[in-house]
Design a protein around this motif. Structure first.
Motif, mmCIF file in Angstrom:
data_model
loop_
_atom_site.group_PDB
_atom_site.id
_atom_site.type_symbol
_atom_site.label_atom_id
_atom_site.label_comp_id
_atom_site.label_asym_id
_atom_site.label_seq_id
_atom_site.Cartn_x
_atom_site.Cartn_y
_atom_site.Cartn_z
ATOM 1 N N UNK A 99 75.998 73.596 80.914
ATOM 2 C CA UNK A 99 77.413 73.449 81.214
ATOM 3 C C UNK A 99 77.822 73.809 82.632
ATOM 4 N N UNK A 100 76.881 74.162 83.487
ATOM 5 C CA UNK A 100 77.201 74.515 84.872
ATOM 6 C C UNK A 100 76.562 73.496 85.810
ATOM 7 N N UNK A 101 77.327 73.058 86.800
ATOM 8 C CA UNK A 101 76.810 72.093 87.752
ATOM 9 C C UNK A 101 75.699 72.714 88.582
ATOM 10 N N UNK A 102 74.664 71.913 88.851
ATOM 11 C CA UNK A 102 73.501 72.440 89.563
ATOM 12 C C UNK A 102 73.149 71.523 90.732
ATOM 13 N N UNK A 103 72.417 72.077 91.700
ATOM 14 C CA UNK A 103 71.867 71.268 92.778
ATOM 15 C C UNK A 103 70.862 70.281 92.188
ATOM 16 N N UNK A 104 70.731 69.125 92.863
ATOM 17 C CA UNK A 104 69.815 68.123 92.315
ATOM 18 C C UNK A 104 69.359 67.160 93.397
ATOM 19 N N UNK A 105 68.254 66.507 93.107
ATOM 20 C CA UNK A 105 67.782 65.329 93.844
ATOM 21 C C UNK A 105 67.553 64.225 92.816
ATOM 22 N N UNK A 106 68.058 63.045 93.134
ATOM 23 C CA UNK A 106 67.824 61.881 92.268
ATOM 24 C C UNK A 106 67.234 60.763 93.114
ATOM 25 N N UNK A 118 71.396 63.319 96.688
ATOM 26 C CA UNK A 118 71.149 64.741 96.442
ATOM 27 C C UNK A 118 72.381 65.556 96.767
ATOM 28 N N UNK A 119 72.439 66.745 96.193
ATOM 29 C CA UNK A 119 73.533 67.678 96.457
ATOM 30 C C UNK A 119 72.995 69.089 96.277
ATOM 31 N N UNK A 120 73.003 69.843 97.349
ATOM 32 C CA UNK A 120 72.541 71.237 97.286
ATOM 33 C C UNK A 120 73.711 72.213 97.250
ATOM 34 N N UNK A 121 74.932 71.679 97.241
ATOM 35 C CA UNK A 121 76.123 72.521 97.297
ATOM 36 C C UNK A 121 76.199 73.602 96.234
#
Length: 374
Positions: A99-106, A118-121
């Motif tokens: 339920x918590x937003x996480x950093x990712x690479x797609x 991607x988003x490392x925020x």
């Protein structure tokens, strides 16, 4: 990915592979968790704080989306949604863990083109849960939705390619205005032997309001803008059910618009005379600098094949020869051979769709050329 050079993209791709993708593949190989023909078509790496990364491949990846239905229907919980149900992807939820937003690479592939988002925020020290506005993540969500949309479009074009003959019998090609819906549903009905139902869906979907929306986009292209009054007259005739007028007005201008576009790009002596050669020249010119979308080439090829090999340019040697009634025939209409089946509502619709396909090809080509210049 804005802000990164091609070399930067390659370096980032290599880092993601070395840090997470390759170790995950090796781990799965050790436990026999990969099929022998395994290939990466898509990979999602989620990076929850203070926990091991979560790496998923291909069909393991799911996206929570807000979808616009092709044709609304009641759906029970856990009931599957089919490709022919999808009208559009309107929004996407970003990856979460518990339920918590996480950093990712797609990383994902459409045709021959790879995409990385991607988003490392969420893993930055100044990121506070719940403080993000919807608008702040909109560009990221739009990027993902656009890639998913392109993937769905590509799948529907695959279905089109498997059903070219069936579609050509009802005067259709991979028209961008029908992608992904209702072309997906039209193909399904044709495969089930529901030809009349497929044609009726085409007519119902492409109502006067829909056609007005198509035409409203066209005036940014010179070749359409110079014909605006003629096209609007044809649209008015269509709305009033005067299909003999709309078809007679529009049919010659498939060739005319293509000819004018080609004429602005080649010396006068290089401008072909016959419609077929003009269309081939148009095809070749567009392919000199095609847009990057994989679906664009396939839509272009589908349209060119339909124009050159379909019923529009079929000739007749004897005046009383039967005419293929799947699409308004240029030679029959131009020479005054009257056949009532050539002047129906759905034939008028098909002509608007073909002009819209020509517009799409020109506008996408123009857009990419302008971006290259800037």
């Amino acid at each position: 990915m804005p802000g990164l050079s091609d070399e930067g993209v390659r370096n980032l791709f290599s880092q993601v592979s070395d840090l997470w993708v390759n170790p995950e593949i090796e781990k799965r190989k050790r436990v026999g968790g990969l099929p022998a023909d395994f290939r990466i078509r898509s990979c999602l790496v989620r990076l929850p704080l203070h926990r091991p990364p979560i790496v998923e491949f291909n069909n393991e990846i799911t996206w929570a989306t807000r979808m616009r239905w092709g044709k609304p229907r009641a759906v029970d919980k856990d009931e599957p949604i089919y490709l022919h149900d999808v009208g559009d992807i309107e929004d996407v939820s970003l990856p979460e863990v518990d339920g918590r937003r996480v950093a990712f690479f797609w990383i994902t592939r459409n045709g021959s083109q790879w995409h990385m988002v991607f988003d490392l925020g969420p893993n930055q020290p100044d990121c506070v849960e719940g403080n993000e506005s919807e608008e702040s993540t909109r560009p990221l969500r739009d990027s993902i939705a656009s890639i998913l949309r392109e993937g769905i479009t590509t799948k529907v074009i695959d279905i089109h390619d498997d059903n070219v003959d069936l579609l050509r019998r009802i005067g259709l090609w991979a028209a961008p205005a029908l992608l992904p819906y209702p072309l997906s549903e039209i193909c399904r009905r044709l495969r089930n032997g529901e030809k009349d139902g497929a044609v009726q869906l085409l007519a119902d979907h492409c109502n006067p309001e829909f056609l007005t929306g198509l035409c409203d986009k066209w005036w940014g292209i010179d070749e359409f803008r110079t014909r605006q009054s003629l096209i609007l007259d044809a649209l008015d005739a269509h709305k009033r059910g005067k299909y003999t007028l709309s078809i007679s007005a529009l049919l010659p201008h498939v060739e005319g618009i293509i000819t004018d576009w080609v004429a602005r790009r080649v010396p006068p002596d290089d401008l072909p005379w016959h419609h077929e050669r003009k269309t081939k020249k148009f095809h070749n010119l567009v392919l000199e600098s095609p847009p990057s979308q994989h679906s664009y080439r396939r839509i272009l090829q589908s349209a060119i094949d339909f124009i050159l090999k379909g019923p529009m340019l079929t000739t007749f040697k004897q005046w009383f020869d039967a005419i293929d009634g799947a699409f308004p025939n240029r030679h029959a209409v131009g020479h005054g051979k009257y056949d009532p089946q050539l002047f129906s509502e759905v034939h008028s619709v098909r002509l608007f769709l073909l002009l819209d396909t020509v517009y799409y090809i020109m506008s996408k080509h123009k857009s990419d050329a302008e971006q290259t210049e800037t």
